[in-house]
Design a protein around this motif. Structure first.
Motif, PDB file in Angstrom:
ATOM      1  N   ASN A 101     101.892  10.579  18.529  1.00 23.74           N
ATOM      2  CA  ASN A 101     101.751  10.104  19.900  1.00 23.74           C
ATOM      3  C   ASN A 101     101.053   8.746  19.896  1.00 23.74           C
ATOM      4  O   ASN A 101     100.161   8.496  20.694  1.00 23.74           O
ATOM      5  CB  ASN A 101     100.971  11.139  20.721  1.00 23.74           C
ATOM      6  N   GLY A 102     101.492   7.912  18.976  1.00 30.34           N
ATOM      7  CA  GLY A 102     100.968   6.555  18.917  1.00 30.34           C
ATOM      8  C   GLY A 102      99.562   6.469  18.346  1.00 30.34           C
ATOM      9  O   GLY A 102      98.883   7.483  18.146  1.00 30.34           O
ATOM     10  N   THR A 103      99.162   5.218  18.099  1.00 31.17           N
ATOM     11  CA  THR A 103      97.785   4.957  17.648  1.00 31.17           C
ATOM     12  C   THR A 103      96.792   5.454  18.678  1.00 31.17           C
ATOM     13  O   THR A 103      95.672   5.856  18.343  1.00 31.17           O
ATOM     14  CB  THR A 103      97.631   3.433  17.401  1.00 31.17           C
ATOM     15  N   SER A 104      97.188   5.442  19.952  1.00 30.56           N
ATOM     16  CA  SER A 104      96.290   5.909  21.015  1.00 30.56           C
ATOM     17  C   SER A 104      95.738   7.285  20.698  1.00 30.56           C
ATOM     18  O   SER A 104      94.540   7.549  20.907  1.00 30.56           O
ATOM     19  CB  SER A 104      97.032   5.982  22.349  1.00 30.56           C
ATOM     20  N   ILE A 146      93.090   7.070  18.072  1.00 33.03           N
ATOM     21  CA  ILE A 146      91.851   6.494  18.613  1.00 33.03           C
ATOM     22  C   ILE A 146      91.094   7.553  19.432  1.00 33.03           C
ATOM     23  O   ILE A 146      89.874   7.680  19.333  1.00 33.03           O
ATOM     24  CB  ILE A 146      92.172   5.228  19.437  1.00 33.03           C
ATOM     25  N   HIS A 163      91.322  -1.811  22.923  1.00 38.16           N
ATOM     26  CA  HIS A 163      92.465  -1.234  23.621  1.00 38.16           C
ATOM     27  C   HIS A 163      91.972  -0.143  24.587  1.00 38.16           C
ATOM     28  O   HIS A 163      90.973   0.537  24.321  1.00 38.16           O
ATOM     29  CB  HIS A 163      93.436  -0.633  22.590  1.00 38.16           C
ATOM     30  N   THR A 171      89.047  -4.145  16.109  1.00 35.30           N
ATOM     31  CA  THR A 171      90.494  -4.322  16.224  1.00 35.30           C
ATOM     32  C   THR A 171      90.891  -5.478  15.325  1.00 35.30           C
ATOM     33  O   THR A 171      90.454  -6.609  15.535  1.00 35.30           O
ATOM     34  CB  THR A 171      90.866  -4.661  17.684  1.00 35.30           C
ATOM     35  N   ASP A 173      91.133  -0.455  14.082  1.00 35.91           N
ATOM     36  CA  ASP A 173      92.360  -0.324  14.868  1.00 35.91           C
ATOM     37  C   ASP A 173      93.306  -1.399  14.349  1.00 35.91           C
ATOM     38  O   ASP A 173      93.223  -2.566  14.740  1.00 35.91           O
ATOM     39  CB  ASP A 173      92.025  -0.523  16.354  1.00 35.91           C
ATOM     40  N   ALA A 185      96.508  -1.370  14.719  1.00 32.55           N
ATOM     41  CA  ALA A 185      97.764  -1.014  15.400  1.00 32.55           C
ATOM     42  C   ALA A 185      98.870  -2.021  15.105  1.00 32.55           C
ATOM     43  O   ALA A 185     100.025  -1.651  14.957  1.00 32.55           O
ATOM     44  CB  ALA A 185      97.531  -0.910  16.902  1.00 32.55           C
ATOM     45  N   HIS A 186      98.486  -3.293  15.021  1.00 28.50           N
ATOM     46  CA  HIS A 186      99.510  -4.340  14.851  1.00 28.50           C
ATOM     47  C   HIS A 186      99.706  -4.760  13.394  1.00 28.50           C
ATOM     48  O   HIS A 186     100.344  -5.778  13.139  1.00 28.50           O
ATOM     49  CB  HIS A 186      99.142  -5.566  15.698  1.00 28.50           C
ATOM     50  N   SER A 234     100.019   1.515  14.297  1.00 34.11           N
ATOM     51  CA  SER A 234     101.240   1.851  15.048  1.00 34.11           C
ATOM     52  C   SER A 234     102.437   1.356  14.258  1.00 34.11           C
ATOM     53  O   SER A 234     102.740   0.161  14.278  1.00 34.11           O
ATOM     54  CB  SER A 234     101.259   1.130  16.398  1.00 34.11           C
ATOM     55  N   HIS A 288     105.440   1.879  14.956  1.00 32.58           N
ATOM     56  CA  HIS A 288     106.538   1.495  15.864  1.00 32.58           C
ATOM     57  C   HIS A 288     106.437   0.045  16.322  1.00 32.58           C
ATOM     58  O   HIS A 288     107.417  -0.524  16.774  1.00 32.58           O
ATOM     59  CB  HIS A 288     106.584   2.428  17.079  1.00 32.58           C
ATOM     60  N   LYS A 289     105.237  -0.541  16.193  1.00 30.48           N
ATOM     61  CA  LYS A 289     105.115  -1.909  16.706  1.00 30.48           C
ATOM     62  C   LYS A 289     105.820  -2.924  15.808  1.00 30.48           C
ATOM     63  O   LYS A 289     106.442  -3.850  16.308  1.00 30.48           O
ATOM     64  CB  LYS A 289     103.633  -2.296  16.839  1.00 30.48           C
TER      65      LYS A 289
HETATM   66  C1  LIG Z   1      95.188  -3.135  19.588  1.00 29.87           C
HETATM   67  C2  LIG Z   1      95.907  -1.898  20.009  1.00 29.87           C
HETATM   68  N1  LIG Z   1      95.396  -0.699  19.687  1.00 29.87           N
HETATM   69  C3  LIG Z   1      96.014   0.438  20.019  1.00 29.87           C
HETATM   70  C4  LIG Z   1      97.185   0.440  20.723  1.00 29.87           C
HETATM   71  C5  LIG Z   1      97.846   1.733  21.073  1.00 29.87           C
HETATM   72  O1  LIG Z   1      98.936   1.933  20.254  1.00 29.87           O
HETATM   73  P1  LIG Z   1     100.114   2.969  20.605  1.00 29.87           P
HETATM   74  O2  LIG Z   1     101.005   2.276  21.564  1.00 29.87           O
HETATM   75  O3  LIG Z   1     100.754   3.194  19.273  1.00 29.87           O
HETATM   76  O4  LIG Z   1      99.507   4.185  21.156  1.00 29.87           O
HETATM   77  C6  LIG Z   1      97.764  -0.780  21.091  1.00 29.87           C
HETATM   78  C7  LIG Z   1      99.023  -0.808  21.870  1.00 29.87           C
HETATM   79  O5  LIG Z   1      99.417  -1.728  22.485  1.00 29.87           O
HETATM   80  C8  LIG Z   1      97.109  -1.978  20.726  1.00 29.87           C
HETATM   81  O6  LIG Z   1      97.616  -3.167  21.071  1.00 29.87           O
END
Ligand SMILES: Cc1ncc(COP(=O)(O)O)c(C=O)c1O
Length: 456
Positions: free
Chosen positions: A86-89, A92, A113, A165, A193, A195-196, A221, A223-224
């Motif tokens: 379910n994403g990096t979210s 976190i 984020h 981040t 983090d 994510a990118h 992430s 998927h990014k």
């Molecule tokens: C810096 C950062 N951390 C975390 C996230 C969350 O990632 P995800 O969309 O995979 O949940 C994002 C998403 O835009 C992000 O830009």
């Protein structure tokens, strides 16, 4: 632009999007499906399975999922990895819960984020901010540096965990090695983090991945920037300072009991295959683009993150984004003065040539002034977590100076909050919000021209 219409709004939109065959310089990193393996494309239905015999179980993996994750942890060079579905979210959120279970206090960057703040509210995690410095030349926020961490530790000596981040949305990284060494001397764990930056492991011209530089936990992430379906992400951990059994059990608490094998299969391929040559090809195409671009391209740490300075263009970033969209080119993000592109090896030279053609058509005008979105250190009148649950009322934005914010105001993209619950709203916040809305950028948390404030 080709158009079809049926009774299904989402399907309708997607059909038209597919018909358009637009060029993608944005997430997801599979670039409108170009990066999908043909086996995955053809077998979509057959790969979308549940925990049948031999397919293992995400929540108590002993078979193929365990084997896959062991290979990934080995390649990543960490003690344990776990797919996040379910994403990096979601990773976190798990980190914020972990800190709260440990009764710790976590230092987070001001440009955190939203999920970090959501986690602190959900789990009552004690947070303190480190304030990003602004890049002197580009006027965008830099990732958190060791100096800022040292300053924060002087101010809050009871910090137990630090989350930074890196890379930022603009492709700049922190010196993770120095930061982790410094924190580890004090017994403080470092979360990154990233994510990118999940693609960093694929080529030596990228910054070294945070987990290989001493970070204790890294979330990414996939998927990014990689060939992965939306929501694909992963968490990597080292056990020296972290109770990985506890952390991974929290991740699983926050994860569906119907994990997607499509996501896992995608991620396994993306992480375990060799993409080195593909990235080398991308870099030479990007170099060609930079040489021929009529506007300066920023020197970022992540070569694949192309940030174009369009201050000399007559139009704003959002206006250019709309114009490019009409020409079937979609980019990741625009601010008043920058265009941000996520590029992947799926982007061919032809894509960059199409973009160059459009950029060359843009009229130049008087050079726009750069503005920085992290205005100044806001005054926190009420603790964020407490403020979140207090009664609010809506007032007109231009009458809100000196009032206490009862919401989170988030310019989107990049989804990094400008104002949090409990902070004092200043004239500069209002000026900035007005300016970016006028340029066409969305600001979440507002209701037309109204903002929620806290009654005190
Ligand atoms: C810096 C950062 N951390 C975390 C996230 C969350 O990632 P995800 O969309 O995979 O949940 C994002 C998403 O835009 C992000 O830009």
């Amino acid at each position: 632009m080709k158009k079809t219409k049926n009774n299904y709004p989402i399907n309708n939109y997607l059909n038209n999007h597919a018909l358009n065959k637009a060029i993608s310089f944005h997430m997801p990193g599979h670039t409108n499906g170009r990066g999908f393996l043909s086996s995955h494309k053809k077998q979509l239905g057959k790969y979308d399975i549940t925990e049948i015999i031999g397919a293992d179980n995400y929540h108590e993996a002993t078979g193929i999922i365990k084997e896959s994750l062991t290979k990934i942890a080995k390649k990543t060079r960490c003690d344990q990895s776990l797919y996040l579905l379910n994403g990096t979210s979601s990773g976190i959120l798990a980190l914020m819960k972990y800190v709260s279970v440990k009764k710790g206090k976590i230092l987070i960057p001001r440009d955190a984020h939203q999920s970090i703040i959501n986690g602190s509210i959900l789990f009552d995690t004690e947070i303190v901010f480190a304030y990003n410095e602004i890049h002197k030349q580009y006027l965008i926020s830099n990732p958190i540096s060791l100096i800022q961490i040292k300053q924060s530790l002087l101010k809050y000596p009871d910090i137990s965990h630090v989350l930074i981040t890196s890379p930022t949305y603009y492709g700049f990284v922190s010196d993770i090695r120095k930061i982790s060494e410094y924190l580890h001397e004090k017994g403080i764990a470092l979360f990154v983090d990233q994510a990118h930056g999940s693609h960093f492991i694929h080529n030596k011209h990228f910054p070294i991945s945070a987990i290989r530089q001493g970070a204790d936990v890294v979330v990414e992430s996939l998927h990014k920037t990689q060939n992965c379906l939306t929501q694909s992400a992963i968490i990597h951990g080292n056990k020296k300072l972290i109770d990985l059994t506890l952390l991974m059990s929290i991740v699983k608490f926050l994860t569906t009991t119907s994990p997607s094998y499509l996501l896992m299969a995608n991620m396994e391929k993306a992480l375990l295959s060799d993409h080195n040559k593909a990235y080398n090809r991308l870099f030479s195409t990007i170099n060609f683009f930079i040489k021929n671009c009529p506007y300066p391209v920023l020197k970022t740490n992540d070569i694949s993150r192309v940030v174009i300075d369009i201050r000399e263009a007559k139009l704003t970033g959002n206006e250019i984004t709309k114009l490019l969209h009409k020409e079937r080119i979609d980019i990741e993000m625009a601010t008043l003065t920058y265009l941000v592109l996520i590029t992947t090896p799926n982007n061919r030279k032809k894509d960059f040539l199409s973009l160059l053609k459009q950029l060359n058509h843009l009229e130049k005008g008087e050079k726009k002034e750069n503005i920085n979105y992290l205005i100044n250190e806001p005054v926190q009148v009420i603790n964020i977590r407490k403020a979140r649950n207090m009664p609010t009322r809506s007032i007109q934005l231009n009458k809100a100076i000196g009032k206490i914010c009862g919401t989170i105001i988030v310019p989107y993209p990049p989804g990094i909050p400008l104002l949090y619950y409990g902070e004092e709203i200043s004239q500069s916040h209002i000026d900035y919000i007005t300016l970016i809305r006028r340029s066409g950028q969305a600001v979440m948390g507002l209701e037309n021209d109204y903002i929620k404030i806290i009654e005190v």
